[in-house]
Design an enzyme around this catalytic site. Structure first.
Site, PDB file in Angstrom:
ATOM      1  N   ASP A 202      41.810  29.378  26.474  1.00  0.00           N
ATOM      2  CA  ASP A 202      41.473  28.825  27.769  1.00  0.00           C
ATOM      3  C   ASP A 202      42.427  28.649  28.823  1.00  0.00           C
ATOM      4  O   ASP A 202      43.517  28.611  28.519  1.00  0.00           O
ATOM      5  CB  ASP A 202      40.822  27.219  27.408  1.00  0.00           C
ATOM      6  CG  ASP A 202      40.044  26.407  28.309  1.00  0.00           C
ATOM      7  OD1 ASP A 202      39.093  27.054  28.681  1.00  0.00           O
ATOM      8  OD2 ASP A 202      40.396  25.646  28.997  1.00  0.00           O
ATOM      9  N   GLU A 261      41.341  33.969  28.869  1.00  0.00           N
ATOM     10  CA  GLU A 261      40.528  33.564  29.907  1.00  0.00           C
ATOM     11  C   GLU A 261      41.529  33.459  31.049  1.00  0.00           C
ATOM     12  O   GLU A 261      42.071  32.121  31.183  1.00  0.00           O
ATOM     13  CB  GLU A 261      39.820  32.128  29.696  1.00  0.00           C
ATOM     14  CG  GLU A 261      38.689  31.777  30.878  1.00  0.00           C
ATOM     15  CD  GLU A 261      38.821  30.383  31.405  1.00  0.00           C
ATOM     16  OE1 GLU A 261      37.785  30.051  32.107  1.00  0.00           O
ATOM     17  OE2 GLU A 261      39.389  29.621  30.961  1.00  0.00           O
TER      18      GLU A 261
END
Ligand code: GLC
Length: 551
Positions: A202, A261
């Site tokens: 993330d 990401e």
């Protein structure tokens, strides 16, 4: 030696709270996913990526993690996770889990310790605490704005402020602290030891920060180039962290994988995708693209070149849990912005593009264009990341009443940004029943009546359904996919793209409104019913390798 499994994998993203609910409490859970492993196997995916299922106060849909090495009790137990990992593996499906290293939840024991320990403590040093400015330090240290709106700083009882790049309940970790670094290595080993095959990282571009005083203002920050030395974003030194992780991944057989990401400039993506860093990085260009031949061609060409530069394979994404579903984006006139969820919102029965006129959603057109785009994406070299529900042709649920909304982006904007709940509504498994088969109880986000038309039970029997199309596409892809090359063929029309894959498999997408004539070739699969020799408007077809002339 065969290529590593992930290079051309179809990875299906499960948003655990909204996939399937085994105990009727309205929240999806691990046993729910377990009960649908057959569905995933029949769909034909190579891997499943689970969004966070860790203990969480759900201030940001689970991306506020209170304990990285446990399961939210509402979602199950570690034993349930072991059972899920085993069942997926038995079905030949790999599992990737989400790691959220930029911030913890404010419920995490470290943050609670930091609050209790007070200024200057080692516990506070795991986070980013600073004194305020102005009289009595009553103003935040800087005027920085969080990604979800509002100040990026929050004051605690003793007067210090902490940085939160996202929600108030998501304090940023200090990646200069050795405890932080050691703890994530422990987490990666914990899940790898349990059989997890890979990790989705993330906001991978935000971990390391240079917070040397004096801190720049928001305006000053905006002028600093993001070239590896920016104080907050995409710093070169984040790769020191990933080099350490790489050693952890490579100690396993087969090596564990990771995908970043990282919302960074295209030419910086290869840094994350390098084998000595995370190994793969999301390419989000299609999330922002219109349904347009020239844009698609440029994006495919550029990203294949970028992947080649890093030695990785490319990744393709049309939908995920953060953006308006692609059937809906493509059901609005171009440029249908709102890919990031921001300018697109529902007002009464109308769709509103911020600052622009109101538009009715073209449901059928959106679904048709989404099918064409998906069939194109599934024919590209590299990995395809699918988001739960896109195989059902689901649209965004635009009209969730405000009192049911959960996304912090809605509350912090406030209310202007409709937030991301509309793509997180629990899946319809059956055309009727209390929550369309999601579970015996209700659904934590309300499902609209039109979900009945997209229910798995209804689509599974219909050979013309989007679900049937995805199943056939995934099965055929396994047969057809060999090398990672793509060769463009001149289609003779600006609104038609045509390319060939290594063994002669050809793909044609007609982005236009006029039919496109084909020579005598066998159509293996088409995203709309296609008469012989024609690619209808807004349609992708897969063509069999042309027969070689005998003799
Ligand atoms: C990522 C996630 C998003 C989350 C944010 C903060 O962008 O995909 O859902 O809100 O990080 O963790």
């Amino acid at each position: 030696m065969s290529a590593p499994w992930w290079r051309q994998a179809v990875v299906y993203q499960v948003y655990p709270r909204s996939f399937a609910d085994s105990d009727g409490d309205g929240l999806g859970d691990i046993r729910g996913i377990l009960s649908r492993v057959d569905y995933l196997a029949e769909l034909g995916v190579d891997a499943v990526w689970l969004s966070p299922f860790y203990p969480s106060a759900l201030a940001d849909g689970g991306y506020d993690v209170a304990d990285y090495r446990d399961v939210d009790p509402r979602l199950g137990t570690l034993d349930d996770m072991d059972a899920l990992i085993a069942a997926l593996h038995a079905a030949g499906i790999r599992i990737v889990v989400d790691i959220v290293p930029n911030h913890t939840s404010d419920q995490h024991e470290w943050f609670q310790e930091a609050l209790a320990a007070g200024r200057g403590s080692a516990a506070r040093d795991r986070y980013i605490f600073r004194e305020g400015t102005g009289e009595g330090g009553a103003e935040p240290p800087t005027d920085w704005v969080s990604m979800f709106g509002g100040s990026a700083w929050e004051r605690v009882a003793d007067g210090q402020w902490y940085l939160h790049s996202f929600a108030v309940e998501q304090p940023d970790l200090n990646w200069g602290d050795p405890d932080v670094r050691a703890d994530f290595v422990r987490t990666l080993r914990f899940w790898s030891d349990r059989g997890v095959d890979g990790f989705r990282i993330d906001v991978a571009h935000m971990l390391t920060k240079d917070l040397t005083e004096p801190l720049p203002s928001r305006d000053e920050l905006a002028l600093i180039p993001v070239d590896g030395r920016h104080p907050l974003l995409d710093r070169d030194d984040v790769h020191d962290v990933y080099a350490e992780w790489r050693a952890v991944f490579d100690a396993y057989d087969p090596p564990r994988t990771a995908v970043a990401e990282a919302w960074v400039a295209s030419d910086r993506v290869p840094l994350y995708a390098r084998p000595e860093s995370l190994g793969q990085s999301f390419n989000f260009d299609l999330l922002l693209a219109d349904f347009d031949a020239a844009q698609y061609r440029r994006i495919v060409t550029d990203n294949l070149a970028l992947a080649a530069r890093s030695g990785s394979s490319s990744t393709w994404v049309l939908s995920n849990h953060d953006v308006v579903r692609h059937a809906t984006r493509y059901g609005l006139p171009a440029p249908a912005r709102g890919a990031d969820g921001t300018p697109l919102r529902k007002h009464g029965t109308e769709w509103v593009l911020a600052g622009g006129p109101e538009h009715e959603l073209d449901r059928e057109g959106g679904e048709r264009r989404a099918r064409a785009a998906s069939l194109l994406l599934l024919a590209l070299p590299g990995s395809a990341y699918l988001y739960q529900g896109e195989e059902l042709g689901l649209h965004e649920v635009a009209d969730i009443p405000d009192e049911h909304r959960q996304d912090p982006t809605f509350f912090r904007s406030p209310g202007v940004d409709r937030g991301r709940d509309g793509c997180r509504v629990p899946l319809p498994w059956t055309a009727s029943g209390p929550s369309f088969g999601f579970g015996e109880g209700g659904s934590h986000l309300p499902q609209p009546a039109w979900f009945a038309r997209h229910a798995v039970s209804a689509l599974a029997e219909d050979p013309a359904s989007t679900l049937a199309l995805y199943r056939r596409a995934l099965a055929l892809r396994r047969e057809l996919q060999t090398g990672e090359q793509l060769e463009w063929i001149d289609a003779g029309r600006a609104d038609v793209l045509r390319f060939r894959r290594p063994n002669g498999w050809e793909v044609v997408t007609n982005f236009g409104t006029e039919p496109y004539e084909l020579d005598e070739v066998e159509v293996l699969l088409a995203s709309t019913p296609s008469p012989v020799g024609v690619v209808p408007p807004e349609t992708t077809v897969w063509l069999a390798p042309a027969p070689t002339l005998a003799g």
